[in-house]
Each structure stands twice: as structure tokens, then as C-alpha cells.
Scaffold this motif. Structure first.
Motif, short mmCIF file in Angstrom:
data_model
loop_
_atom_site.label_atom_id
_atom_site.label_comp_id
_atom_site.label_asym_id
_atom_site.label_seq_id
_atom_site.Cartn_x
_atom_site.Cartn_y
_atom_site.Cartn_z
N LEU A 182 -16.34 28.45 63.95
CA LEU A 182 -17.04 27.18 63.81
C LEU A 182 -16.12 26.02 63.46
O LEU A 182 -16.28 24.90 63.97
CB LEU A 182 -18.14 27.30 62.76
CG LEU A 182 -19.18 28.41 62.99
CD1 LEU A 182 -20.22 28.40 61.88
CD2 LEU A 182 -19.85 28.25 64.36
N GLN A 183 -15.13 26.25 62.59
CA GLN A 183 -14.26 25.16 62.17
C GLN A 183 -13.34 24.71 63.31
O GLN A 183 -13.12 23.52 63.52
CB GLN A 183 -13.44 25.59 60.96
CG GLN A 183 -14.29 25.87 59.73
CD GLN A 183 -13.47 25.99 58.46
OE1 GLN A 183 -13.02 24.98 57.92
NE2 GLN A 183 -13.27 27.21 57.99
N GLU A 184 -12.81 25.67 64.05
CA GLU A 184 -11.92 25.32 65.15
C GLU A 184 -12.70 24.61 66.26
O GLU A 184 -12.20 23.65 66.87
CB GLU A 184 -11.24 26.58 65.69
CG GLU A 184 -10.26 26.34 66.81
CD GLU A 184 -9.08 25.45 66.42
OE1 GLU A 184 -8.40 24.96 67.34
OE2 GLU A 184 -8.87 25.21 65.21
N HIS A 209 -18.68 28.43 57.24
CA HIS A 209 -17.85 27.25 57.02
C HIS A 209 -17.56 26.57 58.35
O HIS A 209 -17.17 27.22 59.33
CB HIS A 209 -16.53 27.65 56.33
CG HIS A 209 -16.70 27.94 54.88
ND1 HIS A 209 -15.68 28.48 54.10
CD2 HIS A 209 -17.76 27.79 54.05
CE1 HIS A 209 -16.13 28.65 52.86
NE2 HIS A 209 -17.38 28.23 52.81
N GLY A 210 -17.75 25.29 58.38
CA GLY A 210 -17.62 24.52 59.61
C GLY A 210 -18.96 24.07 60.15
O GLY A 210 -19.03 23.13 60.93
N ALA A 211 -20.03 24.74 59.71
CA ALA A 211 -21.36 24.37 60.18
C ALA A 211 -21.73 22.96 59.74
O ALA A 211 -22.45 22.24 60.45
CB ALA A 211 -22.40 25.36 59.68
N GLU A 212 -21.21 22.54 58.61
CA GLU A 212 -21.53 21.21 58.08
C GLU A 212 -20.97 20.09 58.95
O GLU A 212 -21.33 18.92 58.79
CB GLU A 212 -21.02 21.08 56.65
CG GLU A 212 -19.51 20.97 56.49
CD GLU A 212 -18.76 22.29 56.67
OE1 GLU A 212 -17.50 22.25 56.70
OE2 GLU A 212 -19.41 23.35 56.78
N GLN A 213 -20.09 20.44 59.90
CA GLN A 213 -19.51 19.43 60.79
C GLN A 213 -20.30 19.27 62.09
O GLN A 213 -19.99 18.40 62.90
CB GLN A 213 -18.06 19.81 61.11
CG GLN A 213 -17.17 19.89 59.87
CD GLN A 213 -15.76 20.29 60.21
OE1 GLN A 213 -15.05 19.59 60.94
NE2 GLN A 213 -15.31 21.43 59.70
N ALA A 214 -21.29 20.12 62.29
CA ALA A 214 -22.07 20.07 63.52
C ALA A 214 -22.99 18.85 63.53
O ALA A 214 -23.49 18.41 62.50
CB ALA A 214 -22.90 21.33 63.67
N ASP A 215 -23.25 18.32 64.72
CA ASP A 215 -24.19 17.21 64.87
C ASP A 215 -25.62 17.70 64.73
O ASP A 215 -26.49 16.95 64.27
CB ASP A 215 -24.01 16.55 66.23
CG ASP A 215 -22.66 15.87 66.37
OD1 ASP A 215 -22.42 14.88 65.65
OD2 ASP A 215 -21.84 16.34 67.17
N SER A 216 -25.87 18.95 65.14
CA SER A 216 -27.23 19.50 65.04
C SER A 216 -27.15 21.01 64.90
O SER A 216 -26.18 21.64 65.33
CB SER A 216 -28.06 19.12 66.27
OG SER A 216 -27.43 19.54 67.47
N ILE A 217 -28.21 21.58 64.31
CA ILE A 217 -28.23 23.02 64.03
C ILE A 217 -29.63 23.57 64.26
O ILE A 217 -30.63 22.95 63.90
CB ILE A 217 -27.78 23.32 62.59
CG1 ILE A 217 -26.31 22.94 62.40
CG2 ILE A 217 -27.96 24.78 62.24
CD1 ILE A 217 -25.72 23.32 61.06
N THR A 218 -29.67 24.76 64.85
CA THR A 218 -30.91 25.52 64.99
C THR A 218 -31.02 26.53 63.86
O THR A 218 -30.07 27.25 63.57
CB THR A 218 -30.91 26.27 66.34
OG1 THR A 218 -31.08 25.33 67.40
CG2 THR A 218 -32.02 27.30 66.41
N ILE A 219 -32.19 26.56 63.22
CA ILE A 219 -32.46 27.50 62.13
C ILE A 219 -33.74 28.27 62.46
O ILE A 219 -34.75 27.66 62.82
CB ILE A 219 -32.67 26.76 60.79
CG1 ILE A 219 -31.42 25.94 60.42
CG2 ILE A 219 -33.03 27.74 59.68
CD1 ILE A 219 -30.22 26.74 60.00
N ASP A 220 -33.69 29.58 62.35
CA ASP A 220 -34.90 30.40 62.54
C ASP A 220 -35.24 31.11 61.23
O ASP A 220 -34.66 32.15 60.91
CB ASP A 220 -34.68 31.46 63.64
CG ASP A 220 -35.24 31.04 64.97
OD1 ASP A 220 -35.58 29.86 65.12
OD2 ASP A 220 -35.34 31.89 65.87
#
Length: 512
Positions: A277-279, A312-323
């Protein structure tokens, strides 16, 4: 017309009608009827728990289908006993029991009792989450849970989102925002008003070759076509190869195409592994590409301090899917789409005078419909998660995730140590892909393992999943039940061997 004549011409109203006509409507006059029905249904659920020792009855589709041909919707059943007897016969006694450890197939979790209590309230009160005047407190419960989830991801208070029907819908929202954001900010074109621009034929979306199939379907829905999907090879653990991702982006740019989105997966359906995710975030920043993470499965890591570093790195995403209806153990459906910057949700806002007029002050009188793309009337599914967190807390939920991960790690060691099994990869979460491979060399391994899966299913005692890797058929464990132990895993592996040996004993299955 005199008053008496006028009264004679008026339609019949509820006050003029036999009250028995309305005995099935949920209102104050039918409270006893409601409690009776609820109690009777609860007894059938209790029977489902008491009587099921195997995850499936083993009934064949043709046999079950024949029973439905006898149903006559024009002839009502006399009472709840008759109704629930029919439901028992046609559904309950054959329903898959996801709560049993012998169900180890798909991403279906056992559900939590606080959430089931919430289901009773949700169904009866029947709020709709689109506007405040249909939901009131429900609006703020949903908003608080979105904020809380954003906090767990590592987003700031600028984040926002909405509950959705499932991960595929949330992934659709991620790609829709990526498409429209690029069009508005780089082409100065409003797709919502004018449709896709000519350049849309060159839009490209980068996903792992092990990413969820919804990305391809969603590209078609968005008018970009499956040709817009660029499949990125994976590494030895079936995670997106970041080096090949950057190479693919450069190649598409050189060909005159337009990268608009990267979709990383936090918990692949086939292997339960997490892309780097970070890369990927670094690459997305460098090339100014919308970064979406499909964490439909891996979102459970947010609950555990021990393993959340995997996100780690998820906080840099513009959007996220959560189930939540996977790794948060919620009943279907309970999912969310969350954006890092709430202003991006303006891309999908549409006003209707009868519902959310443009002049309304949405800080004073909120409307969740402004954040939803395909649901106007929307169920109050957030209450299930609210009740779960308030009664159990994050720490206890996180313990379930830790147990699942550690059981999977132990199961991987067990399978890898057995010379009669081929294990393809370990897992960040709870999925193991493997096959039964006995000492005989002149056998069709695909046919053998297909037989094992099908025979276990129709015996009803064990349900495993399957997949194909490079054209070869493999069995798959999906461990999403904290009640599953290593003892259960051993028993399932032994049953696999028994069915495999049955196949080997059949004439013609071993070449001479």
C-alpha cells in the motif's frame, strides 16, 4: 347534493372496515400479533442453531426446485405456524450454516448478537437514511460511525463517506469519483452533465491480476469498458508488483493513454494478501493518479493493534471500500465507502426539489442522499455496527481478527508440512489455497480436487471453496470464524484425503 347523499358517495375508510383487514399492518393495534410472529420466527432460528451439526443439508438443486412448483401465491396460508413450516421446508433446513467451523469456503462470517438485536429494530421502525426527516438520530449514528472508521484508517476530520450495500458498490463509487475527478480537474469537463468526454476512451485503471472482479464490471458500467482495466502481475505472494505497476503506467502514457486510477487490494479474495500500500501510494502521488483501496476484506485489521500495521499506507488513499459484513462480523448488508476529502463527494451530488433542494442548509439539516449514487431509500444498517461497538468495543472485535489470523498461520504450517498437499502461499489474513496431491504421479490433479470439493459439498458435512491459478484447479480455505480451531482444520484435511482416496479407487482415475 345533501349531506346524506354525499356520505353515501365517499369511499370506504379504515374506520368503516372490519379491523381484521388490517391485522397484518405493524401499528399500535397489532402489537400482540407482532410479538407472536417475532417469537415464532425466533423459535425457527433457535431450531436452526440447535439442529444443524453440518453446514449444508446436501440437497440437490433439482430436488429443491421441485418443491417450489407447488407454491400457490393466490392461496394464503392460514396462520404463522403454516407459514413458518413452509419457510422451514423450503429455506431454513437447507440454508448454509456459516457459523459452523466446517463452513470454510467464502467470505461469509458468523454474525454478532448485538447486531441481530439491531436488525429487529431496523426492520420494524423501517427508517430510510436518505434525509434527516426520515431518519433523525439514524443520520448522526451513521455519520459518527463513518467518522470513527476514518479515524481508524488514519484520515483527518476532512474525511466523509456513506454506508453502502456492499464492496462492489463501494468500488464503483471509487472508480466513478476517479473518472469524474480527472475529467473536472484536468479536462474541465463535467461528466455528470455532459457524459464521458472523447478522451474517456483512453482512460486507464490499474488493478492487480488478483483484484476483485467488480473492477471490470464497474468499468463497463461507467462507460469506460473493460479495455480500460490494466492488469498488473503479482509477486510470489500474489500481491500487486509495484515495479511492474510503474512500468505499466509509463507504457500507457507512452501510448497516449490516460491513467486515472489505481486500485490496490487490502485482502485479496483468492489469497487474503495485501498489496504494498505505501509503495503504491508513492506511485499514485508521483503520477497524480486517484488511489482507491479495496479493503472489503482486510478492513478487520483496523480493529487490532497487533496486526493493523499491515494497513500502513491506507491513510494515503483518496478513497477506501470497507465491508463490515465481512471482517466486522455484521449481518448482510453493512458496508461503507469513505473518502479522504469530503469535498470530492460533491462530484456525485444531485438535487431534487422534493428531497434535497439546492437552497437547503445541509449543515443544519443534513441529507445522506447527497453522498449516495444508486440508493435513495436506504436501510439503517449502521445501527448494527453501532450496537456492536457500543456493547463489545473495538478491542474485543479485534481479538476475533487476531484469532483468525493466527489460526490461519498454524493451518498453513500444517498443510505445508504434509507431503500430500501443495500449499501455494501463506496469507496476511485467513485464506489458504492448496490442493490434494497424493504420491501417484499419473493422475489428473484438477479432476481429483474438483471431485473432492463437490463430494464434500453434497455430503453436507464440509464446505470448502476453490479457485484456478494458471489454469489449475485448487481448493481454498477461507477462515473467517474465530470459533474455527486447528482441530477443525485437521478434521477437514482428513476428510479431504478420504474423498481423494475415494476418487483414486475409481476405475480409470490412475493411469497404468
Amino acid at each position: 347534493m345533501n349531506p346524506q347523499t354525499l356520505r353515501n358517495t365517499l369511499p370506504v375508510t379504515a374506520s368503516d372496515t372490519d379491523e381484521s383487514l388490517f391485522r397484518d399492518i405493524f401499528y399500535e393495534g397489532t402489537l400482540e400479533e407482532y410479538l407472536t410472529a417475532l417469537g415464532a420466527a425466533g423459535e425457527r432460528v433457535a431450531g436452526f442453531l440447535r439442529n444443524n451439526v453440518h453446514p449444508f443439508s446436501g440437497i440437490r438443486p433439482a430436488t429443491l426446485l421441485a418443491s417450489f412448483k407447488e407454491v400457490d401465491f393466490d392461496t394464503p396460508l392460514p396462520d404463522y405456524d403454516a407459514l413458518l413450516d413452509e419457510v422451514q421446508q423450503l429455506y431454513i433446513q437447507h440454508a448454509t450454516a456459516f457459523h459452523l467451523p466446517q463452513y470454510i469456503a467464502h467470505l461469509n462470517c458468523p454474525v454478532l448478537i448485538p447486531a441481530l438485536a439491531a436488525e429487529v429494530i431496523i426492520s420494524a421502525i423501517n427508517s430510510s437514511q436518505d434525509t434527516y426527516d426520515q431518519s433523525a438520530g439514524g443520520t448522526f449514528m451513521e455519520r459518527r460511525l463513518i467518522d470513527w472508521t476514518g479515524e481508524q484508517i488514519g484520515y483527518s476530520q476532512q474525511c466523509d463517506g456513506v454506508f453502502t450495500a456492499g464492496g462492489s458498490q463501494s468500488n464503483l463509487m471509487g472508480l466513478l469519483l476517479a473518472r469524474d475527478y480527472y475529467a473536472v480537474h484536468h479536462l474541465h469537463h463535467n461528466i455528470k452533465l455532459y457524459g464521458c468526454p472523447p478522451e474517456a476512451g483512453r482512460f486507464r485503471i490499474f488493478v492487480s491480476e488478483k483484484a476483485h472482479f467488480s473492477n471490470h464490471k464497474n468499468a463497463g458500467i461507467l462507460g469506460l469498458g473493460e479495455k480500460s482495466i490494466v492488469s498488473i502481475p503479482t509477486d510470489t505472494r500474489f500481491r500487486m508488483d509495484a515495479v511492474q505497476l510503474e512500468t505499466a503506467i509509463r507504457q500507457e502514457l507512452a501510448q497516449g493513454n490516460i491513467p486515472i486510477a489505481i486500485v490496490a487490494t487490502a485482502g485479496t479474495t483468492d489469497f487474503g494478501n495485501i498489496d504494498p500500500l505505501q509503495e503504491i501510494a508513492r506511485i499514485a502521488r508521483e503520477y497524480s493518479i486517484w488511489y482507491h483501496i479495496d479493503a472489503a476484506y482486510g478492513c478487520g485489521l483496523l480493529l487490532t493493534d497487533k496486526y493493523r500495521h499491515l494497513l500502513h499506507g491506507a491513510e494515503q488513499a483518496d478513497s477506501i471500500t470497507i465491508d463490515y459484513h465481512k471482517s466486522f462480523f455484521q449481518p448482510i448488508s453493512s458496508s461503507a465507502f469513505i473518502v479522504k476529502d469530503k469535498l470530492h463527494l460533491n462530484l456525485i451530488k444531485h438535487h431534487a426539489d422534493y428531497l434535497n433542494p439546492p437552497e437547503q442548509d445541509y449543515d443544519a439539516l443534513p441529507a445522506q442522499i447527497n453522498k449516495s449514487i444508486i440508493q435513495s431509500t436506504r436501510r439503517f444498517d449502521a445501527l448494527k455496527l453501532w450496537c456492536t461497538l457500543r456493547l463489545m468495543g473495538r478491542e474485543k472485535l479485534g481479538k476475533y481478527t487476531e484469532i483468525i489470523i493466527e489460526t490461519t498461520q498454524q493451518a498453513a504450517v500444517l498443510i505445508a508440512a504434509d507431503p500430500e498437499f501443495d500449499l501455494l502461499s501463506d496469507s496476511d489474513l485467513g485464506i489458504l489455497v492448496f490442493r490434494y496431491h497424493p504420491a501417484q504421479t499419473a493422475i489428473d490433479l484438477c479432476a481429483l480436487n474438483q471431485y473432492i470439493k463437490q463430494s464434500l459439498f453434497f455430503n453436507g458435512e464440509i464446505i470448502v471453496a476453490s479457485t484456478k491459478v494458471k489454469g489449475a484447479f485448487y481448493l481454498k480455505f477461507t477462515i473467517l470464524n474465530p470459533l474455527t480451531t486447528l482441530t477443525h482444520i485437521r478434521e477437514i484435511l482428513a476428510a479431504i484425503k478420504v474423498q481423494g482416496d475415494n476418487w483414486l479407487q475409481q476405475p480409470g482415475n490412475i493411469a497404468v
